[in-house]
Design an enzyme around this catalytic site. Structure first.
Site, short mmCIF file in Angstrom:
data_model
loop_
_atom_site.label_atom_id
_atom_site.label_comp_id
_atom_site.label_asym_id
_atom_site.label_seq_id
_atom_site.Cartn_x
_atom_site.Cartn_y
_atom_site.Cartn_z
N GLY A 6 0.83 -1.20 0.00
CA GLY A 6 0.00 0.00 0.00
C GLY A 6 0.86 1.25 0.00
O GLY A 6 2.04 1.21 0.32
N CYS A 7 0.25 2.37 -0.38
CA CYS A 7 1.01 3.61 -0.52
C CYS A 7 1.48 4.14 0.83
O CYS A 7 2.65 4.43 1.04
CB CYS A 7 0.19 4.65 -1.26
SG CYS A 7 -1.44 5.00 -0.55
#
EC number: 1.2.1.38
Lengths: 337, 337, 337, 337
Positions: B144-145
């Site tokens: 995930g970012c």
């Protein structure tokens, strides 16, 4: 490998040359000058280049620069390019001048800039789509940012002798004003605002007049008003063109497609061009809509002022000057969104 | 040439994969899928790619995709990756899943996402700096970012067993929320504002916990609060770390330099990292300052959420999976300013 | 009518005092000083006030100021308030000092600011919600912008003795840095970015510590990290509070509602407070969410840094000092969107 | 007290009417309608109004509205105002219609909007500076946002019969497009961009033509091109005016000063007008520069599109219609910076 140097490398134009050149497969960056920063690593001020170059800013003499470089980019203030050019060209080194000094006929330059010109030399006006003859030259005057967008927006209709009146209303990102903080670049003054300036007499108008009247000697009714918008990069030009005869949008499309055939950096994507689609790239996107009933065409162009409007176009010229394909090292899409 | 396909190519993550892959010297883009846009040119929605690809969106079956591609990127919503993965992996095709489906242990995934998982397969967590073993795998779960920025900011101190309490306060550009307009992405709601959300229970916290506790099994006091800031790209994470013993800024620097030695995409440039210096690039820039007296270290990381936080990292994984150097096709400086 | 004067009227804080005072029904603006602009119309620099006042900047002596004014606002740099206060107070004139000089105990001030204090006088710390005693005073030290948002976010829990550790992560608009262009306020440096600074040692931390430890003598674990976000106005503070006992969101709501009962400028609107909803107004909006399981509460506050964080709060103090209702001349909604 | 109601109160125009009316000393807010939000507190959607009103959205019949209100503002979509006006006016209630329905002569309206008009009634075009006769009327059609800025920029020269060709190039903040998220208002599409649209045929052109040809029957060469800029509020219009005779900047100043004498909301502050100086206020600031040699004048106007361009102007009309001074409740400076 082209051994390239940049005089005046600490500003935005210099930084953009560096950003593009570190990825260019045929260029070896030889030197980057800055008087005030000499001795410091280039990446200490252009932080995004950390890891991409080991250069330090230098401040060598022109003779040394000429000896070390096959090509010199001049990213210096208007009125100072002429202090470098004659000596740099005194050998086999090629020069691309990003200052305004050699873009205009000398009498026009002297009138507009209020500066006595010290060097009577001519230069190619390096708007590659109009002046591919740069390929045969040692010296190119790189166009101004506003003129690039404005001229490309109107050139096909001008070349066809169809323009009666041209009003260019341009909107630029603030990076065009440079790396030093000013009243205009102060965030609270620009955010949530738009700043028109030099309403009737911006210096870049002279370049637009020069190039469009080369295409159509009778076209003299050209006006230009710039604005700063709250963006970092990009110039969007709205060309309000009154034509000598009624044209449909399809007529216009035909003229533009013909004129820009085989010009890889001019795109006619349909619809309204967007700064987002050119950000960080060397493209000039153009769109248009005709109001046939009123003999009027609105043409829009979008460029990145630091790339097609300055450093990218300089590299496009470099490619031609060194016999490379025009797109070499520049064929990169925009960073969007 | 790696024949690559993208399932779900019409969003920002898909567009960023396309932007990076059209310049990758070892990749041939084979297909880009979109159910709703099938038949339309990809460049008609990703306007900045005009001229770079002739692909049209397609919607083929998985078997066909598997046959046409050496590698498939899944840029699909959370909870749907598992619908593609088993069939895609039933052969020699490799898969990089950008959805959340395989990032977490299954019980944790099911609890956090409230979705029953249909595929008990394990995947490497593709944060390359921590998991270079992707090089031996056919299947990678791309991180995930937010976790990418948060984990990289704290990993060296976690690995040294020095963290007592970790509070991650992250600020992201709005592109992380996707290409579809929402209340939050509505310009008048975001400009001149900042939008904290999911103050105590964002799903990405689970990835941060998973990876940091792999490094230090005793570290369980981890909290995470995200905010949207008025920028398009970028995640800036402020890690407020309380340490088990007093550390000086120099101590911290030593630990980070050692940990990230030979990790080309993590830079420790000194000073405060800036989103500007990583925009459009795959770098994670890290800075820090210790408050030795109070057993506290503030660590900052800056990434581009669409590159190192998503599509760039996916390509970094691809490079490893295909035996290429990690930086292949990704070694490009940020577009700054 | 209160005859009011502003010393240092040319900056943002001075301009905001003027903006609010021209609409205040009980105030007559008597003078606005500026050394460098003396003689020029105030509206020539504060362009939005064109038509609202005829004042010119002046530079009179303190004795004259004292004679002409019932109240003087000091909108001067830190370290210079003490040069004005003693002489201004030598009579019946009241003073509200927006500089930092009298906010802290003198030894703390001298340590934090590195300046020898020349005036041992005490002042009320003019955070009205905590110090309504300003109503009986001639002299008030107006709080800093960050402390206003941070203290109000945590005061109810501090007063209840419930806080173990407090981490304040604040995000401010750039107007807090003043009217003069700087590297940080340069548009290309701030737009599309966020700028953390003074990660562990910002001066405003001392005010937060002072006021929260007045409420809870045992609360000493207080840290503060500020960031500049690309907005003009507003401070959003995320208070990461670890509590001594588990609290539910409803528990927290009860404590805040009780504490801020009858405080007209503190609102608890539910949900996440927004800078948009306070822009241009004197409100402090507060929201929160508890993570009961982890003894953690995240509290958010939103203020306009120039109003509640500076000039509005000063007028709120003025109202009390002159026996007016607290909201007089300040009861205006935000300009949203 | 004027008992006022707003039909369609949930959008930006409705919200701005509410923001201004809660501070108007002669208005009692009686009702705010919304079909979809009926029953919910108005402040639950207009969060900045928390504490300023206790109204809930309602959805009563027109007869009830007429009975409860002395004045009704119609903040409804184009083409729907005509569904309310006849019945609302069937008594002593006054109406100000912010939709486009009654701004144009009916045949023009029907052609431009492609809608059959159901009500042949005439209305005053409520651009107060040109039509003070609103003071004698029960019904006013409130002007469009772009026409307000464009007409005011050119009216003095038009009235003097001096304009040959008028090209209006307008730049608006996105709030003009309404409260609902769209592709254009999606932050990544608008930030760092500018969006030209309806290049030759925006509907507002008809209002500009109508009003300027009322002033000069021979003036028919009028074109208008709008752009959205990345700001929330504000319209900046650049009027490129070709004149029938050469004019100096001083000539122009004389004409404008004379024309706008005693018009409190039009200011001629000198220099380039700024959106910052009008934000949140009812002012129209105008600047100009003549290019005498080329028979050309560039005139700039700056307004807040939600105030002078919509709700503020509606209240200005209300003041006249109820015998109040024009500036009542509107005499507030911009929130700058």
């Amino acid at each position: 490998m082209i051994k390239a140097g940049i005089i005046g490398a600490s500003g935005y134009t210099g930084g953009e040359l560096l950003r593009l050149l570190v990825s260019h497969p045929d260029v070896s960056l030889e030197l980057a000058t800055s008087r005030s920063l000499a001795g410091k690593p280039v990446a200490s001020t252009h932080r995004h280049l950390e890891g991409f170059l080991d250069l330090k800013y230098e401040n060598p003499g022109l003779e040394e620069i000429r000896e070390r470089c096959d090509l010199v980019f001049l990213a210096v203030p208007h009125g100072t390019g002429m202090n470098y050019v004659p000596e740099l060209l005194d050998g086999s080194t090629k020069v691309i001048d990003l200052s305004a000094d050699y873009r205009l006929d000398i009498p026009v330059f002297e009138k507009i800039y209020g500066i006595k010109h010290s060097d009577p030399r001519n230069a190619v006006y390096g708007l590659v789509e109009l002046h591919p003859e740069a390929a045969r030259e040692y010296f190119v005057a790189n166009p101004g940012c506003f003129p690039t967008g404005a001229i490309l927006s109107a050139a096909p209709l001008a070349a066809a002798g169809l323009i009666d009146i041209a009003v260019f209303d341009s909107k630029t990102g603030i990076s065009g004003a440079g790396i030093s903080p000013t009243e205009t670049s102060h965030y609270p003054n620009l955010a949530e605002n738009i700043v028109p300036y030099k309403l009737t007499a911006h210096r870049h108008r002279a370049e637009i007049v020069q190039e469009l009247t080369r295409l159509d000697g009778n076209l003299r009714n050209i006006s230009f008003t710039p604005h700063v918008i709250p963006t970092i990069r990009g110039i969007s030009t709205t060309a309000h063109l009154f034509t000598k005869e009624p044209l449909s949008t399809e007529d216009v499309r035909g003229i533009y497609e013909e004129f820009y055939r085989d010009k890889p950096f001019v795109r006619l994507p349909g619809g309204v061009p967007s700064l987002t689609a050119v950000r960080g790239s060397n493209f000039c996107d153009i769109g248009f809509e005709a109001d046939k009933e009123n003999n009027r065409v609105v043409v829009l162009s979008a460029i990145d002022n630091l790339v097609k409007g300055a450093s990218g176009q300089a590299i496009q010229n470099m490619n031609l000057m060194f016999g490379l394909v025009e797109t070499r090292g520049l064929w990169t899409p925009a960073t969007a969104p």
